[in-house]
Design an enzyme around this catalytic site. Structure first.
Site, PDB file in Angstrom:
ATOM      1  N   ASN A  10      -2.431  99.408  -5.484  1.00  0.00           N
ATOM      2  CA  ASN A  10      -3.848  99.788  -5.376  1.00  0.00           C
ATOM      3  C   ASN A  10      -4.452 100.298  -6.686  1.00  0.00           C
ATOM      4  O   ASN A  10      -5.608 100.027  -6.986  1.00  0.00           O
ATOM      5  CB  ASN A  10      -4.057 100.787  -4.241  1.00  0.00           C
ATOM      6  CG  ASN A  10      -3.310 102.068  -4.457  1.00  0.00           C
ATOM      7  OD1 ASN A  10      -2.211 102.098  -5.010  1.00  0.00           O
ATOM      8  ND2 ASN A  10      -3.898 103.156  -4.038  1.00  0.00           N
TER       9      ASN A  10
ATOM     10  N   GLU B 193       5.540 109.791  -3.190  1.00  0.00           N
ATOM     11  CA  GLU B 193       4.081 109.958  -3.011  1.00  0.00           C
ATOM     12  C   GLU B 193       3.629 108.869  -2.057  1.00  0.00           C
ATOM     13  O   GLU B 193       3.618 107.691  -2.422  1.00  0.00           O
ATOM     14  CB  GLU B 193       3.363 109.787  -4.362  1.00  0.00           C
ATOM     15  CG  GLU B 193       3.795 110.743  -5.450  1.00  0.00           C
ATOM     16  CD  GLU B 193       3.251 112.145  -5.264  1.00  0.00           C
ATOM     17  OE1 GLU B 193       2.456 112.377  -4.339  1.00  0.00           O
ATOM     18  OE2 GLU B 193       3.649 113.016  -6.049  1.00  0.00           O
TER      19      GLU B 193
ATOM     20  N   CYS C 112      -4.959 106.167  -1.742  1.00  0.00           N
ATOM     21  CA  CYS C 112      -4.244 107.019  -0.783  1.00  0.00           C
ATOM     22  C   CYS C 112      -5.063 108.253  -0.424  1.00  0.00           C
ATOM     23  O   CYS C 112      -4.875 108.838   0.630  1.00  0.00           O
ATOM     24  CB  CYS C 112      -2.898 107.428  -1.358  1.00  0.00           C
ATOM     25  SG  CYS C 112      -3.076 108.233  -2.960  1.00  0.00           S
TER      26      CYS C 112
ATOM     27  N   GLU D 192       3.911 116.045  -8.316  1.00  0.00           N
ATOM     28  CA  GLU D 192       3.884 115.648  -9.724  1.00  0.00           C
ATOM     29  C   GLU D 192       2.656 116.289 -10.359  1.00  0.00           C
ATOM     30  O   GLU D 192       1.687 116.621  -9.677  1.00  0.00           O
ATOM     31  CB  GLU D 192       3.906 114.115  -9.840  1.00  0.00           C
ATOM     32  CG  GLU D 192       5.224 113.550  -9.283  1.00  0.00           C
ATOM     33  CD  GLU D 192       5.439 112.028  -9.417  1.00  0.00           C
ATOM     34  OE1 GLU D 192       4.534 111.335  -9.904  1.00  0.00           O
ATOM     35  OE2 GLU D 192       6.529 111.557  -9.037  1.00  0.00           O
TER      36      GLU D 192
HETATM   37  P1  NAD Z   1       4.745  99.483  -0.517  1.00  0.00           P
HETATM   38  O1  NAD Z   1       5.536 100.624  -0.021  1.00  0.00           O
HETATM   39  O2  NAD Z   1       4.738  98.231   0.249  1.00  0.00           O
HETATM   40  O3  NAD Z   1       5.211  99.089  -1.998  1.00  0.00           O
HETATM   41  C1  NAD Z   1       5.227 100.019  -3.052  1.00  0.00           C
HETATM   42  C2  NAD Z   1       6.240  99.576  -4.089  1.00  0.00           C
HETATM   43  O4  NAD Z   1       7.545  99.642  -3.506  1.00  0.00           O
HETATM   44  C3  NAD Z   1       6.075  98.147  -4.574  1.00  0.00           C
HETATM   45  O5  NAD Z   1       6.381  98.091  -5.957  1.00  0.00           O
HETATM   46  C4  NAD Z   1       7.110  97.386  -3.771  1.00  0.00           C
HETATM   47  O6  NAD Z   1       7.562  96.218  -4.400  1.00  0.00           O
HETATM   48  C5  NAD Z   1       8.214  98.423  -3.699  1.00  0.00           C
HETATM   49  N1  NAD Z   1       9.162  98.233  -2.576  1.00  0.00           N
HETATM   50  C6  NAD Z   1       8.927  97.656  -1.381  1.00  0.00           C
HETATM   51  N2  NAD Z   1      10.076  97.650  -0.634  1.00  0.00           N
HETATM   52  C7  NAD Z   1      11.010  98.276  -1.383  1.00  0.00           C
HETATM   53  C8  NAD Z   1      12.387  98.607  -1.171  1.00  0.00           C
HETATM   54  N3  NAD Z   1      13.017  98.275  -0.043  1.00  0.00           N
HETATM   55  N4  NAD Z   1      13.056  99.261  -2.146  1.00  0.00           N
HETATM   56  C9  NAD Z   1      12.437  99.597  -3.290  1.00  0.00           C
HETATM   57  N5  NAD Z   1      11.149  99.301  -3.557  1.00  0.00           N
HETATM   58  C10 NAD Z   1      10.437  98.652  -2.608  1.00  0.00           C
HETATM   59  O7  NAD Z   1       3.280 100.063  -0.732  1.00  0.00           O
HETATM   60  P2  NAD Z   1       1.979  99.239  -1.170  1.00  0.00           P
HETATM   61  O8  NAD Z   1       1.522  98.444   0.003  1.00  0.00           O
HETATM   62  O9  NAD Z   1       2.223  98.583  -2.479  1.00  0.00           O
HETATM   63  O10 NAD Z   1       0.942 100.438  -1.460  1.00  0.00           O
HETATM   64  C11 NAD Z   1       0.120 101.004  -0.508  1.00  0.00           C
HETATM   65  C12 NAD Z   1       0.692 102.316  -0.026  1.00  0.00           C
HETATM   66  O11 NAD Z   1       0.875 103.203  -1.127  1.00  0.00           O
HETATM   67  C13 NAD Z   1      -0.241 103.037   0.922  1.00  0.00           C
HETATM   68  O12 NAD Z   1       0.501 103.560   1.994  1.00  0.00           O
HETATM   69  C14 NAD Z   1      -0.801 104.164   0.064  1.00  0.00           C
HETATM   70  O13 NAD Z   1      -1.246 105.297   0.769  1.00  0.00           O
HETATM   71  C15 NAD Z   1       0.357 104.485  -0.801  1.00  0.00           C
HETATM   72  N6  NAD Z   1      -0.082 105.207  -1.991  1.00  0.00           N
HETATM   73  C16 NAD Z   1       0.221 106.544  -2.127  1.00  0.00           C
HETATM   74  C17 NAD Z   1      -0.223 107.242  -3.239  1.00  0.00           C
HETATM   75  C18 NAD Z   1       0.087 108.705  -3.434  1.00  0.00           C
HETATM   76  O14 NAD Z   1      -0.007 109.174  -4.547  1.00  0.00           O
HETATM   77  N7  NAD Z   1       0.449 109.436  -2.400  1.00  0.00           N
HETATM   78  C19 NAD Z   1      -0.970 106.584  -4.217  1.00  0.00           C
HETATM   79  C20 NAD Z   1      -1.261 105.234  -4.035  1.00  0.00           C
HETATM   80  C21 NAD Z   1      -0.804 104.537  -2.923  1.00  0.00           C
END
Ligand code: NAD
Length: 441
Positions: free
Chosen positions: A109, A207, A241, A422
């Protein structure tokens, strides 16, 4: 991943022995180089992700630059602790050292913004890194890699691997030579990462998602509250998020709020991401668009009212964009608290508005979800905003504003929104290992 971890491991000894000042100068140089190419980075981020160029130019890329500058500066100002025990003739002090190879995994995102939020503190502290951006949005990470050498980052200090979560991400999480993982993404992926890293007892910073409430009391300054809450609901297509997705409005101003909120939402244009008059670009993928649309359908099926946006208003797109993954900002009212639209993270341009009567009631309802990332509270009553802020179960509370961040202070969520924080001191603590040393004189 194997080759990247090896390169990072080999580079660790020299990089960790550089002084904080030397590392700081390199981080500042990298920030300058990204800033020089800001426009190219913003265009690429928009093309890759679907967000507007305007947003990438004013938020994503400037913040990536700021992440490097901030940690370049903050690393120079940490002090460790010291205590004395005169009766024992002892002095105790703490010493902090980088941990080793840090595994960094980020979502789609805010691609460069979130990746650099991890790379900057990790290398400022003297770690080397293997970073994996989302497979959906890797372009700006690749562009940044090309600047590393020019900035003076020695080979092996920053390694970026491109690949899917299941393959590259998991290989990184399971690698025995990667002692810490900083992850930003969904709660579901975090559960898997926690399981996979458990046999290695890795240090984790997680996060995760949110279901963030805005609480609007009847004494709120609506002239500020309404445009800010529209922004907090729909900025970056609602794909932040920290976006608001549950709006609790005190009953006395509910009808007035709804009317003005819908009118303000309708001012937000959806369309071509490089059109400067557009506020909402494309969603990340077809699957995600379908998922977000389905939430609106479910709300309608449950008897909620869609006041504007999806299924109610028509979206006029330029001829070249008609098959794109665009969606109008959508406001839903009269949704039940137990509805999936009020419980689950939608992560799109959809927000729900409901009425409440008392302070006690709204705190309970705002806390009644599994997430605990952020909240906003709108009121002119100072005592009340403090009271409510203290009782909300979330890591960040903004009162009478949204997304005003001081990077010095902790960032992170409670409950299913994460583990760890963080920020200047928190990132320093996460990316270093502390030791207590006692000297008898
Ligand atoms: P996601 O969990 O699908 O993917 C995030 C990352 O993890 C990607 O790089 C993906 O390739 C990797 N990943 C996926 N499966 C994995 C595994 N089994 N092992 C290791 N890595 C793996 O999330 P997304 O769809 O890319 O992002 C959206 C989510 O992120 C939403 O839930 C959003 O709220 C959250 N988010 C949180 C914050 C925060 O600071 N709290 C900030 C931005 C986004």
């Amino acid at each position: 991943v194997e080759a990247a971890v090896k390169a990072a491991k080999d580079a660790f000894r020299l990089w960790s022995s550089r002084s904080p000042l030397e590392r700081s100068q390199i981080l500042n140089k990298l920030a300058d180089l990204i800033e020089q190419d800001l426009e190219a980075f913003a265009q690429a981020e928009s093309k890759d992700q679907g967000k507007t160029v305007k947003f990438a130019r004013t938020v994503d890329i400037p913040r990536a630059v700021q992440n490097f500058r901030f940690f370049a500066s903050s690393i120079l100002h940490h002090v460790t602790e010291c205590t004395e025990m005169p009766a024992m003739g002892c002095v105790h002090y703490t010493s902090r050292a980088p941990v080793g190879v840090a595994g960094l995994i980020s979502p789609w995102n805010l691609p460069l913004y979130l990746l650099t939020w991890k790379i900057a503190p990790a290398i400022a502290c003297g770690n080397t890194v293997v970073a994996k951006p989302s497979e959906m949005t890797s372009v700006t990470a690749w562009m940044m890699c090309k600047l590393m050498e020019k900035a003076g980052v020695p080979p092996g200090v920053v390694n970026v691997v491109f690949g899917t979560g299941a393959k590259a991400g998991e290989a990184l999480v399971c690698h025995p030579d990667v002692p810490l993982i900083s992850f930003t993404g969904s709660t579901l992926t975090a559960q898997r990462i926690t399981e996979k890293s458990a046999p290695h007892c890795k240090r984790l910073s997680l996060e995760l998602g949110g279901k963030n409430p805005a609480i609007i009391f009847d004494d709120a300054d609506l002239s500020q509250c309404i445009p800010t809450t529209v922004r907090s609901s729909f900025a970056n297509q609602g794909e932040i998020c920290l976006c608001t997705s549950r709006i609790f409005v005190q009953r006395g101003i509910y009808n007035e709020f709804l009317k003005k909120f819908v009118a303000e939402t309708k001012k937000w244009n959806t369309g071509h991401p490089s059109d400067p008059t557009v506020d909402i670009g494309a969603l990340i993928s077809k699957e995600h668009l379908e998922k977000v649309r389905n939430y609106v359908k479910k709300a309608q099926a449950e008897g909620a009212r869609v006041l504007c946006g999806e299924g109610v208003d028509s979206l006029a797109l330029p001829p070249g964009n008609q098959k794109g993954y665009f969606m109008l900002p959508t406001v839903i009212a009269e949704v039940k608290d137990e509805s999936c639209c009020m419980q689950e993270e939608i992560f799109g341009p959809v927000t729900c508005v409901v009425a409440f009567d008392t302070e006690e009631e709204v705190i309970e309802r705002a806390n009644g979800v599994k997430y605990g990332l952020a909240a906003t509270v709108w009121s002119r009553n100072v005592g009340r905003v403090h009271r409510v802020a203290h009782r909300l179960q979330c890591g960040l509370v903004w009162t009478n504003c949204w997304l005003v961040r001081d990077l010095n202070l902790p960032f992170g969520g409670m409950k299913a929104s994460g583990i760890g924080r963080e920020g200047a001191k928190d990132s320093y603590e996460f990316f270093t290992e502390v030791k207590t040393i006692t000297i008898k004189h």
